[in-house]
Scaffold this active site. Structure first.
Site, PDB file in Angstrom:
ATOM      1  N   SER A  69       0.806  -1.227   0.000  1.00 54.79           N
ATOM      2  CA  SER A  69       0.000   0.000   0.000  1.00 54.79           C
ATOM      3  C   SER A  69       0.836   1.273   0.000  1.00 54.79           C
ATOM      4  CB  SER A  69      -0.938   0.008   1.213  1.00 54.79           C
ATOM      5  OG  SER A  69      -0.201   0.018   2.416  1.00 54.79           O
ATOM      6  N   LYS A  97      -6.480   4.120   8.611  1.00 54.49           N
ATOM      7  CA  LYS A  97      -5.496   5.033   8.024  1.00 54.49           C
ATOM      8  C   LYS A  97      -5.987   6.479   8.052  1.00 54.49           C
ATOM      9  CE  LYS A  97      -3.406   1.500   5.063  1.00 54.49           C
ATOM     10  NZ  LYS A  97      -3.137   1.049   3.682  1.00 54.49           N
TER      11      LYS A  97
END
Length: 856
Positions: free
Chosen positions: A734, A777
């Protein structure tokens, strides 16, 4: 040994003779006179013994064959110098004695090989025997004869004569061969010492024998004397008799004694152990009888015994047919056992477990939906999705008579309230709450129990918890289900497959109980930090993710739960201690950085302790914590809140990472230096992240002209990409877009915006692929003071699960290609250049491999 006085001859010992040892002397009452028997030689001989006349017998000449009557013996070997009373009943044997009495000659005593043979053939009699004299003879009314014989010397049979009325043979006397006197003396001493040990262990040999043996100086006589007292088999004694050399005979006797001593020592240990066990059993029986007598005196005899009580419990308990049959069978078996036996204790414990768990005893499940909603809201702030699922389940329960209990799996970082939520669900539904910790469990028997064949066996955690709950429909919280392991004892996660499957758990079978138990009414709730759970087990559960809390949620939780709990624990009142909103927000932002509220609770407890100290020492009436005096209580702030970097920098990009404890900001740094085109990556990166960096580098190199980078620059410069906090392992794809942004910034010299964070996987074509853990996140970005977050366009659908206050505080921009990322992340967009490939004069040999990536 018994020295038998013989009239006119004195005792055996006084004449240097030996009597038959007590170990082989026995009576044969009711003998059918079919053969010779040994009789007990005690006291003075009867007056009706017939004495042999003291005529001069023919001398024995060694090496010369002479003819002698033969008396076959059963179960005895007669040695020289040995006096033995015999019982004679066979016709041939009686005639042989009569022949001896008439001729006053010697008789050859030879042992037959088969003691049960009444008429042995000559080849069934040992060839070596003992020449003996008849001392006394007694005829009985029934025609049998008792005779007392004395061994004189060994003899070897040469051949048997043809007489049919008795056994007669030509034999040669065998004198002893002395040999080495020193060796014989050494062996004799060893034999005497071992014989003393033998007599101590063998109670059948009189201790007086030791004194007699010690006085024998003739080594040959010593060996024969001791051999006659050994309780060994006939072939072994015969082997001693056939040994002519004295030293060899002593050595054989010594070996026989050592073997017998070993056996006798084992027998002694066994007798001691058996005696001790018998004494223990008798003592326990005596004490139990005493206890019964005492209870009777106290008037307790009217009380029913344990067996009757167990029988009544079996009748009262609502057992299944299978369980009732098993309990009845075990009770029947228990009645036939001794109460003191170990097996009785095992059966009693089994019945106690079987009857202690709830069979069909249910607590009334509450179906009041407003009440359940209010309980969940009062105990936990937020967590709307979990609450909604619980209320849905209760709504269906109120309409349907039977519904298999749902199996919920609450997944989230530590400190977000997964365990306490299970307790609230039990309270809202009116079920008993049971928590089972599975962290570190590696043995399948912890779930299914141990079989009753093992000592100290007991049921597994499931049945134990059912006994603790006392209801058959409790709420089971299986805590830390992702922390189970597997080893040689089995896989407990595989055992849970039966427990958590609604189709199988109505017939859950514990190894200890050995009967089916219904778990279909149990509501199971599991907790985990990650989804690192076997797929088959995960498939049986409904996963509900619990992400970290926002700042507003943390502040609300503090006001509703943490601060009131701190006041109660520290003995404070709301008037004595308070904290304003600005100070609480500072604590959340600058003293904690977590997904849950555990550290926040610790900081609030620290403030409460400081307040108590101030009230006690300074005698203040109240203490108020504000943003200005917060550092006085908690010290220097531990975290920076606001921009992740103080200024825009070249090659410094803020990425977003997911961890077990929530989201984190991930700083990525890159520098360029003169070199040969190598790329170095550091920061404890795992394989997937290294491959992501390689893909990002290849993408930038393929688009170098579009980004204003001259292609030869890649061969003249080295690039180093580093991810700080090198002690922490990092992995995953990611951070691909952040890596590509770092490389472009380094090669172009364009700074990266400090208030922008990004996440997404990159392909070689520049596409941005979706990622997981978006909520965690975004919460990390909000905690870190980020203003703009770039996310993959395919993750835009996940924004529906993000709280509105988070979406309002952040500028969230979905992107699909790398060009969009660079447009938002860099201060200015790179300008493309025109570049013509120069012809190569010679082949270029690279210094490194084709990948050009070196990881340290």
């Amino acid at each position: 040994m018994v020295n038998t006085p013989v009239p006119g001859l004195g005792s055996c010992a006084s004449r240097g003779l030996i009597a038959a040892p007590a170990s082989i002397i026995r009576s044969r009452p009711g003998c059918d006179h079919a053969g010779e028997c040994i009789v007990v030689c005690v006291g003075v001989f009867r007056k009706d013994w017939v004495m042999t006349s003291p005529k001069q017998r023919p001398p024995l000449v060694p090496g010369v064959a002479q003819t002698f009557p033969v008396l076959p013996l059963r179960d005895i070997v007669v040695f020289p110098h040995m006096i033995v009373p015999l019982f004679v009943g066979r016709e041939k044997s009686i005639r042989a004695l009569e022949e001896v009495m008439r001729g006053d000659t010697y008789i050859l005593l030879a042992t037959q090989e088969n003691a049960s043979d009444d008429d042995p053939a000559t080849d069934a009699i040992y060839r070596v025997g003992t020449l003996a004299t008849v001392l006394q003879l007694l005829k009985l009314p029934d025609g049998t004869v008792k005779v007392l014989v004395e061994g004189v010397t060994r003899a070897q049979v040469v051949q048997y004569t043809d007489r049919a009325d008795l056994y007669e043979a030509e034999a040669i006397s065998l004198p002893d061969e002395v040999g080495d006197v020193v060796e014989a003396e050494a062996l004799a001493r060893s034999v005497v010492n071992e014989f003393e040990n033998y007599v101590k262990l063998n109670k059948k040999v009189s201790p007086e024998v030791v004194g007699v043996v010690g006085q024998i100086e003739d080594h040959a006589k010593l060996a024969d004397t001791i051999a006659s007292h050994l309780a060994v088999k006939i072939p072994e004694k015969q082997a001693v008799l056939e040994t002519v050399k004295v030293a060899d005979r002593l050595e054989k006797v010594l070996g026989l004694m050592e073997s017998e001593i070993s056996v006798l020592q084992v027998e002694k240990r066994i007798r001691t152990r058996v005696k001790r066990q018998m004494e223990k059993t008798q003592r326990e029986y005596y004490l139990n009888e005493q206890m019964k007598a005492i209870q009777k005196e106290l008037g307790d005899e009217d009380g029913r015994d344990d067996l009757q009580e167990l029988e009544d419990r079996i009748k009262r308990t609502k057992l299944t047919k299978e369980a009732r049959e098993k309990a009845t069978h075990e009770l029947k078996k228990l009645r036939q056992m001794s109460p003191m036996s170990a097996e009785a204790t095992v059966v009693r414990n089994y019945l106690d477990w079987l009857l202690s768990i709830p069979w069909g005893i249910k607590s009334k499940v509450k179906k009041d939906l407003p009440f359940a909603q209010s309980v969940l809201d009062s105990d936990h702030y937020g967590l709307d999705k979990v609450k909604e699922r619980i209320v849905e389940y209760l709504a269906v329960q109120s309409r349907a008579n039977k519904l298999a209990g749902p199996i919920l799996c609450l997944v989230g970082p530590p400190g977000v309230g997964k365990t306490s939520l299970g307790r609230s669900i039990a309270k809202a539904t009116g079920r008993e709450f049971v928590r089972v910790s599975l962290g570190g469990v590696r043995d399948e028997a912890e779930i299914r129990g141990h079989r009753r064949t093992y000592i100290g066996s007991m049921p597994g955690k499931i049945i134990q918890s059912m006994r603790k709950a006392k209801k058959s429909n409790p709420l089971f919280l299986l805590d830390e289900i992702d922390k189970m392991g597997a080893d040689f004892r089995g896989d407990p996660s595989a055992a849970l497959l039966e427990v958590l499957d609604p189709e199988q758990n109505p017939t859950f079978n514990d190894h200890y109980l050995e009967v089916d138990y219904d778990l279909s009414n149990v509501m199971f709730v599991t907790t985990a930090n990650t989804l690192n759970i076997p797929p088959a087990l995960l498939d049986r559960m409904e996963v509900i993710r619990i992400a970290g809390y926002t700042e507003d949620e943390k502040a609300e939780i503090s006001r509703k739960h943490l601060i009131p709990n701190a006041l109660q624990k520290h003995g404070l009142s709301a008037k004595e201690w308070s904290i304003d909103d600005a100070a609480l927000l500072q604590v959340i932002r600058r003293y904690t950085r977590e997904a849950g509220v555990r550290n926040l609770e610790r900081e609030i407890s620290t403030l409460a302790r400081k307040a108590v100290k101030e009230l006690v020492i300074s005698k203040k009436k109240s203490v108020k914590v504000t943003a200005k005096n917060l550092e006085t209580f908690l010290g220097v702030p531990r975290f920076r809140y606001g921009e992740i970097e103080r200024e825009d920098q070249v090659g410094v990009v803020t990425g977003l990472a997911w961890t077990e404890v929530g989201g984190e900001l991930l700083t990525i740094e890159g520098v360029m230096m003169p070199g040969k085109g190598r790329m170095t990556v550091t920061g404890n990166l795992k394989e997937v992240m290294k491959e992501s960096i390689s893909a990002a580098a290849s993408y930038v190199r393929s688009r170098s002209v579009d980004f204003g980078i001259e292609p030869p620059l890649f061969e003249r410069r080295d690039i180093h990409v580093h991810v700080p906090e090198g002690a922490t392992p990092k992995d995953g794809p990611s951070a691909g877009v952040a890596m590509a942004t770092t490389i472009v910034s380094v090669l172009t010299g364009i700074p990266v915006r400090r208030d922008v964070a990004m996440t997404g996987e990159i392909t070689l074509r520049g596409r941005v692929l979706p990622i997981g853990g978006l909520k965690e996140k975004l919460l990390a970005a909000l905690r870190g003071g980020i203003k703009k977050v770039l996310i993959p366009e395919e993750n835009a659908k996940d924004l529906a699960d993000i709280p509105d206050n988070v979406k309002n505080a952040l500028e969230i921009i979905p992107v699909s290609r790398m060009d969009e990322v660079l447009h938002h992340a860099l201060l200015r967009h790179p300008e493309p250049i025109s570049w013509t490939e120069q012809p190569v004069s010679g082949a270029v040999v690279p210094d490194e491999d084709a990948a050009g990536v070196v990881a340290h």
